[in-house]
Design a protein around this motif. Structure first.
Motif, PDB file in Angstrom:
ATOM      1  N   LEU A 336       3.939  -4.854   8.344  1.00  0.00           N
ATOM      2  CA  LEU A 336       4.920  -5.187   7.943  1.00  0.00           C
ATOM      3  C   LEU A 336       5.044  -6.879   8.142  1.00  0.00           C
ATOM      4  CD1 LEU A 336       7.753  -5.170   6.573  1.00  0.00           C
ATOM      5  CD2 LEU A 336       8.839  -4.690   8.904  1.00  0.00           C
ATOM      6  N   ALA A 337       4.678  -7.377   9.154  1.00  0.00           N
ATOM      7  CA  ALA A 337       4.792  -8.766   9.477  1.00  0.00           C
ATOM      8  C   ALA A 337       3.995  -9.431   8.448  1.00  0.00           C
ATOM      9  CB  ALA A 337       4.352  -9.096  11.019  1.00  0.00           C
ATOM     10  N   VAL A 338       2.564  -8.950   8.159  1.00  0.00           N
ATOM     11  CA  VAL A 338       1.554  -9.453   7.360  1.00  0.00           C
ATOM     12  C   VAL A 338       2.138  -9.477   5.959  1.00  0.00           C
ATOM     13  CG1 VAL A 338      -0.614  -9.197   6.243  1.00  0.00           C
ATOM     14  CG2 VAL A 338      -0.440  -8.796   8.655  1.00  0.00           C
ATOM     15  N   LEU A 339       2.623  -8.400   5.638  1.00  0.00           N
ATOM     16  CA  LEU A 339       3.060  -8.535   4.171  1.00  0.00           C
ATOM     17  C   LEU A 339       4.352  -9.376   3.885  1.00  0.00           C
ATOM     18  CD1 LEU A 339       3.009  -4.496   3.281  1.00  0.00           C
ATOM     19  CD2 LEU A 339       1.309  -6.284   2.801  1.00  0.00           C
ATOM     20  N   LEU A 340       5.308  -9.436   5.011  1.00  0.00           N
ATOM     21  CA  LEU A 340       6.344 -10.540   4.857  1.00  0.00           C
ATOM     22  C   LEU A 340       5.796 -11.802   4.704  1.00  0.00           C
ATOM     23  CD1 LEU A 340       8.933  -9.179   7.608  1.00  0.00           C
ATOM     24  CD2 LEU A 340       9.285  -9.230   4.963  1.00  0.00           C
ATOM     25  N   LEU A 343       4.564 -12.358   1.101  1.00  0.00           N
ATOM     26  CA  LEU A 343       5.424 -12.410   0.118  1.00  0.00           C
ATOM     27  C   LEU A 343       6.044 -13.922   0.319  1.00  0.00           C
ATOM     28  CD1 LEU A 343       7.453  -9.086   0.083  1.00  0.00           C
ATOM     29  CD2 LEU A 343       6.061 -10.230  -1.869  1.00  0.00           C
ATOM     30  N   GLU A 344       6.180 -14.537   1.736  1.00  0.00           N
ATOM     31  CA  GLU A 344       6.767 -15.859   1.641  1.00  0.00           C
ATOM     32  C   GLU A 344       5.967 -16.851   1.300  1.00  0.00           C
ATOM     33  OE1 GLU A 344       9.465 -15.688   4.472  1.00  0.00           O
ATOM     34  OE2 GLU A 344       9.808 -17.902   3.816  1.00  0.00           O
ATOM     35  N   ARG A 345       4.734 -16.908   1.333  1.00  0.00           N
ATOM     36  CA  ARG A 345       3.637 -17.996   1.095  1.00  0.00           C
ATOM     37  C   ARG A 345       3.206 -17.650  -0.285  1.00  0.00           C
ATOM     38  NH1 ARG A 345       0.858 -20.852   4.367  1.00  0.00           N
ATOM     39  NH2 ARG A 345       0.147 -21.972   2.522  1.00  0.00           N
ATOM     40  N   ARG A 346       3.017 -16.384  -0.821  1.00  0.00           N
ATOM     41  CA  ARG A 346       2.122 -16.212  -1.935  1.00  0.00           C
ATOM     42  C   ARG A 346       3.332 -16.063  -3.348  1.00  0.00           C
ATOM     43  NH1 ARG A 346      -2.161 -18.897  -0.259  1.00  0.00           N
ATOM     44  NH2 ARG A 346      -2.876 -17.511   1.268  1.00  0.00           N
ATOM     45  N   ALA A 347       4.639 -15.461  -2.896  1.00  0.00           N
ATOM     46  CA  ALA A 347       5.618 -15.143  -4.131  1.00  0.00           C
ATOM     47  C   ALA A 347       6.922 -15.860  -3.866  1.00  0.00           C
ATOM     48  CB  ALA A 347       5.970 -13.633  -4.175  1.00  0.00           C
ATOM     49  N   GLN A 348       6.656 -16.787  -2.701  1.00  0.00           N
ATOM     50  CA  GLN A 348       7.825 -17.986  -2.849  1.00  0.00           C
ATOM     51  C   GLN A 348       9.193 -17.161  -2.591  1.00  0.00           C
ATOM     52  OE1 GLN A 348       5.307 -19.139  -4.677  1.00  0.00           O
ATOM     53  NE2 GLN A 348       5.107 -20.333  -2.720  1.00  0.00           N
ATOM     54  N   LEU A 349       9.067 -15.810  -1.675  1.00  0.00           N
ATOM     55  CA  LEU A 349      10.404 -14.970  -1.466  1.00  0.00           C
ATOM     56  C   LEU A 349      10.564 -15.606   0.033  1.00  0.00           C
ATOM     57  CD1 LEU A 349       9.444 -11.424  -3.131  1.00  0.00           C
ATOM     58  CD2 LEU A 349      11.189 -13.206  -3.957  1.00  0.00           C
ATOM     59  N   ARG A 350      12.101 -15.849   0.160  1.00  0.00           N
ATOM     60  CA  ARG A 350      12.554 -16.283   1.548  1.00  0.00           C
ATOM     61  C   ARG A 350      12.947 -15.243   2.426  1.00  0.00           C
ATOM     62  NH1 ARG A 350       8.920 -19.641   1.573  1.00  0.00           N
ATOM     63  NH2 ARG A 350       9.013 -21.477  -0.106  1.00  0.00           N
ATOM     64  N   PHE A 351      11.772 -14.556   3.355  1.00  0.00           N
ATOM     65  CA  PHE A 351      12.490 -13.814   4.130  1.00  0.00           C
ATOM     66  C   PHE A 351      12.903 -14.318   5.912  1.00  0.00           C
ATOM     67  CE2 PHE A 351      10.398 -11.040   1.360  1.00  0.00           C
ATOM     68  CZ  PHE A 351      11.337 -10.133   1.153  1.00  0.00           C
ATOM     69  N   LEU A 373       1.729  -1.983  -1.732  1.00  0.00           N
ATOM     70  CA  LEU A 373       2.244  -2.344  -3.082  1.00  0.00           C
ATOM     71  C   LEU A 373       3.866  -1.887  -3.041  1.00  0.00           C
ATOM     72  CD1 LEU A 373       1.972  -4.336  -5.487  1.00  0.00           C
ATOM     73  CD2 LEU A 373       1.212  -2.137  -6.625  1.00  0.00           C
ATOM     74  N   ALA A 374       4.102  -0.641  -2.442  1.00  0.00           N
ATOM     75  CA  ALA A 374       5.228  -0.027  -2.319  1.00  0.00           C
ATOM     76  C   ALA A 374       5.990  -0.726  -1.508  1.00  0.00           C
ATOM     77  CB  ALA A 374       5.334   1.410  -2.286  1.00  0.00           C
ATOM     78  N   VAL A 375       5.414  -1.135  -0.293  1.00  0.00           N
ATOM     79  CA  VAL A 375       6.297  -1.811   0.907  1.00  0.00           C
ATOM     80  C   VAL A 375       6.618  -3.427   0.181  1.00  0.00           C
ATOM     81  CG1 VAL A 375       6.320  -2.796   3.002  1.00  0.00           C
ATOM     82  CG2 VAL A 375       5.025  -0.805   2.749  1.00  0.00           C
ATOM     83  N   VAL A 376       5.817  -3.918  -0.442  1.00  0.00           N
ATOM     84  CA  VAL A 376       6.066  -5.189  -0.993  1.00  0.00           C
ATOM     85  C   VAL A 376       7.260  -4.890  -2.219  1.00  0.00           C
ATOM     86  CG1 VAL A 376       4.776  -6.953  -2.620  1.00  0.00           C
ATOM     87  CG2 VAL A 376       3.848  -6.252  -0.462  1.00  0.00           C
ATOM     88  N   ALA A 377       6.884  -4.066  -2.842  1.00  0.00           N
ATOM     89  CA  ALA A 377       8.004  -3.870  -3.917  1.00  0.00           C
ATOM     90  C   ALA A 377       9.382  -3.560  -3.356  1.00  0.00           C
ATOM     91  CB  ALA A 377       7.752  -2.836  -4.756  1.00  0.00           C
ATOM     92  N   ALA A 378       9.507  -2.765  -2.463  1.00  0.00           N
ATOM     93  CA  ALA A 378      10.733  -2.337  -1.737  1.00  0.00           C
ATOM     94  C   ALA A 378      11.633  -3.696  -1.149  1.00  0.00           C
ATOM     95  CB  ALA A 378      10.445  -1.433  -0.949  1.00  0.00           C
ATOM     96  N   PHE A 395       1.415   1.891  -6.160  1.00  0.00           N
ATOM     97  CA  PHE A 395       0.223   1.918  -4.980  1.00  0.00           C
ATOM     98  C   PHE A 395      -0.866   0.995  -5.189  1.00  0.00           C
ATOM     99  CE2 PHE A 395      -2.903   4.446  -7.379  1.00  0.00           C
ATOM    100  CZ  PHE A 395      -1.851   5.176  -8.088  1.00  0.00           C
ATOM    101  N   GLY A 396      -1.221   0.409  -4.141  1.00  0.00           N
ATOM    102  CA  GLY A 396      -2.517  -0.696  -4.019  1.00  0.00           C
ATOM    103  C   GLY A 396      -2.503  -1.669  -2.720  1.00  0.00           C
ATOM    104  N   GLU A 397      -3.454  -2.211  -2.394  1.00  0.00           N
ATOM    105  CA  GLU A 397      -3.530  -2.811  -1.278  1.00  0.00           C
ATOM    106  C   GLU A 397      -3.214  -4.245  -1.548  1.00  0.00           C
ATOM    107  OE1 GLU A 397      -7.510  -2.142   0.862  1.00  0.00           O
ATOM    108  OE2 GLU A 397      -7.086  -3.762   2.064  1.00  0.00           O
ATOM    109  N   VAL A 398      -2.669  -4.820  -0.510  1.00  0.00           N
ATOM    110  CA  VAL A 398      -2.169  -6.335  -0.667  1.00  0.00           C
ATOM    111  C   VAL A 398      -3.078  -7.072   0.306  1.00  0.00           C
ATOM    112  CG1 VAL A 398      -0.405  -7.887  -0.512  1.00  0.00           C
ATOM    113  CG2 VAL A 398      -0.015  -5.767  -1.643  1.00  0.00           C
ATOM    114  N   GLY A 399      -3.922  -8.138  -0.384  1.00  0.00           N
ATOM    115  CA  GLY A 399      -4.640  -8.926   0.534  1.00  0.00           C
ATOM    116  C   GLY A 399      -3.868 -10.234   0.758  1.00  0.00           C
ATOM    117  N   LEU A 400      -4.238 -10.898   1.689  1.00  0.00           N
ATOM    118  CA  LEU A 400      -3.742 -12.167   2.527  1.00  0.00           C
ATOM    119  C   LEU A 400      -3.635 -13.246   1.323  1.00  0.00           C
ATOM    120  CD1 LEU A 400      -5.275 -12.430   5.811  1.00  0.00           C
ATOM    121  CD2 LEU A 400      -3.471 -11.333   5.354  1.00  0.00           C
ATOM    122  N   GLY A 401      -4.411 -13.204   0.259  1.00  0.00           N
ATOM    123  CA  GLY A 401      -4.060 -14.072  -0.832  1.00  0.00           C
ATOM    124  C   GLY A 401      -3.059 -13.676  -1.606  1.00  0.00           C
TER     125      GLY A 401
END
Ligand code: TYD
Ligand code: MG
Length: 454
Positions: A336-340, A343-351, A373-378, A395-401
């Motif tokens: 969860l920490a990685v995905l947040l 999102l913060e850095r690559r999609a400019q979503l502020r958490f 991908l579902a976690v990121v979408a939620a 569904f899909g794996e999200v990389g650090l980039g």
């Protein structure tokens, strides 16, 4: 058994042995690693005192002279249980069933014993934790006839084995390994030495006699030392019973199986009359869903060989002072920490000023990166307060980039989604599929937000 064996204290770190217990291993200097172990005459006299060929050993055999599957599996007809075992109980196998207290291990095994007895398979239910009357009370609640099950209130291993032989049991259930002890070691029941030695002897008994042994092992949240983890290497099959005690669903997961595939899960529902197999887990997990709520995303997770649809709920809420909270249930906290961070850095979503809670409904625990991908979408959906399309799975794996990567068995996941009426699947742009479900390609997490319903 009159024969008294010698025991030594072996260091779990370096393997050196000591004649006496000590707090610290003299060889490697590590504290609290000495565990009592039986040594000595056993290897010469043979197992359980029977004359044996130990001095010479068995002969090597050519594989083509070995008859496969001499003994057929026993079926409990608790379908999900048989399925997780890889198609029923293998005679002569040692199965460990671990789980937190109160999750339903005793219930499951009593039902299993009742089903086997009903088919004329002799069983022995060894209850070291509860009296015969307590077991009877539980049996009365069950929606099945457990009248033929023989219950043995015993904690001494030697008499358990003697009784099992006396009643000619084909399956013995030991509830639990933490209450069982052998006379040959001095430690109290439940300590690592006792637990390991008892399990090792039950394993030998199983192999020699062809009797299947099911061992209950408690796991506590704090993680007891003498839990099923310390026994995993010796068992044929290790199953964990999981779920939220408060919820109705119980998930039985195979983490090791010499006779079937691992990571296979079986789903049960705990009712007033015991555990009932859930034939259609995806439908059960999605039953309480509010399709129009922001922060809800459906993923198709591959549990062993079976695709299962589960709902992931996320809630982002402005935090007060201090470090914002991140709480994940049914999902790895670090993931969860990685995905947040992605999102913060690559999609400019502020958490960074948001408390974040993520929950996998139904008590499932998602271990596959395919759920990313579902976690990121939620998470995005909750933050933006916009619901995701109700007919979509992710569904899909999200990389650090922030890139979205394809995952295995896309077809199987899609067909499960289709079966449950989903019409769209958000997947990696690199997935190639042919399916009746319309796939929406997502190359990067930043593209996801554009796809939301307005
Ligand atoms: P139990 O099998 O005793 O758990 P464990 O052996 O893993 O410690 O069962 C635990 C819970 O299940 C207990 O809180 C009561 C509940 N239960 C039911 O809800 N329905 C039933 O029919 C039975 C037998 C138990
Ligand atoms: Mg119990």
């Amino acid at each position: 058994m009159a024969r008294k064996t010698r025991s030594v204290f072996r260091c779990a770190e370096c393997g050196s042995d000591h004649p006496k217990w000590a707090g610290r291993c003299e060889s490697c200097g590590v504290w609290n690693t000495l565990v009592e172990e039986v040594v000595g005459p056993r290897s010469q006299t043979g197992r359980f005192g029977t004359p044996s060929v130990a001095a010479v050993g068995p002969e090597a055999v050519r594989l083509d002279t070995v008859l496969p599957d001499a003994m057929p599996r026993l079926h409990t007809d608790l379908n999900e249980f048989d399925f997780v075992l890889g198609g029923g109980i293998v005679p002569g196998s040692l199965v460990i069933i671990g789980g937190e207290p109160g999750i339903g291990k005793s219930t499951l095994l009593l039902q299993c014993a009742a089903r086997l007895e009903a088919q004329g398979v002799a069983t022995l239910y060894v209850s070291g934790e509860e009296s015969v009357e307590q077991v009877r009370l539980r049996a009365d609640r069950l929606g099945e006839d457990a009248g033929g099950v023989r219950v043995l209130p015993e904690v001494r291993l030697e008499s358990v084995i003697a009784r099992a032989k006396a009643v000619d049991a084909r399956v013995i259930i030991v509830d639990s390994i933490q209450t069982t002890y052998t006379d040959e070691l001095e430690g109290a029941p439940g300590n690592v030495g006792q637990v390991r030695e008892c399990a090792a002897r039950l394993m030998r008994f199983a192999k020699e006699s062809g009797v299947a042994v099911m061992l209950v092992g408690h796991v506590t949240r704090g993680g007891v030392i003498a839990g099923p983890k310390t026994l995993e290497h010796m068992a044929d099959t290790v199953l964990y019973f999981e779920g939220e005690s408060a919820g109705d669903f119980r998930i039985l997961r195979a983490v090791k199986n010499r006779f079937g595939s691992v990571d296979e899960v079986g789903v049960f529902e705990m009712s007033a009359s015991g555990l009932h197999p859930v034939a259609n887990p995806s439908a059960a997990f999605l039953s309480g869903r509010d399709e129009h709520a922001p922060g809800s995303a459906i993923t198709a997770s591959l549990e062993g060989t079976r695709p299962v649809l589960v709902e992931i709920q996320a809630l982002a809420s402005r935090s007060g002072y201090g470090t914002p909270q991140r709480v994940a249930t049914g999902l790895d906290q670090r993931r969860l920490a990685v995905l947040l961070a992605v999102l913060e850095r690559r999609a400019q979503l502020r958490f960074h000023d948001q408390d974040v809670f993520v929950n996998v409904t139904g008590g499932m625990r998602l271990v596959e990166p395919a759920a990313d991908l579902a976690v990121v979408a939620a998470l995005s959906s909750s933050l933006l307060d916009r619901p995701l399309p109700a007919d979509a799975v992710f569904f899909g794996e999200v990389g650090l980039g922030g890139e979205v990567r394809p995952v295995s068995s896309t077809e199987r996941r899609l067909s499960e989604a289709q079966r449950l009426g989903f019409r769209r699947a958000f997947v990696s742009a690199r997935s190639t599929t042919q399916s009746n479900v319309r796939t929406v390609s997502i190359a990067h997490v930043a593209d996801l937000a554009q796809q939301f319903a307005t």
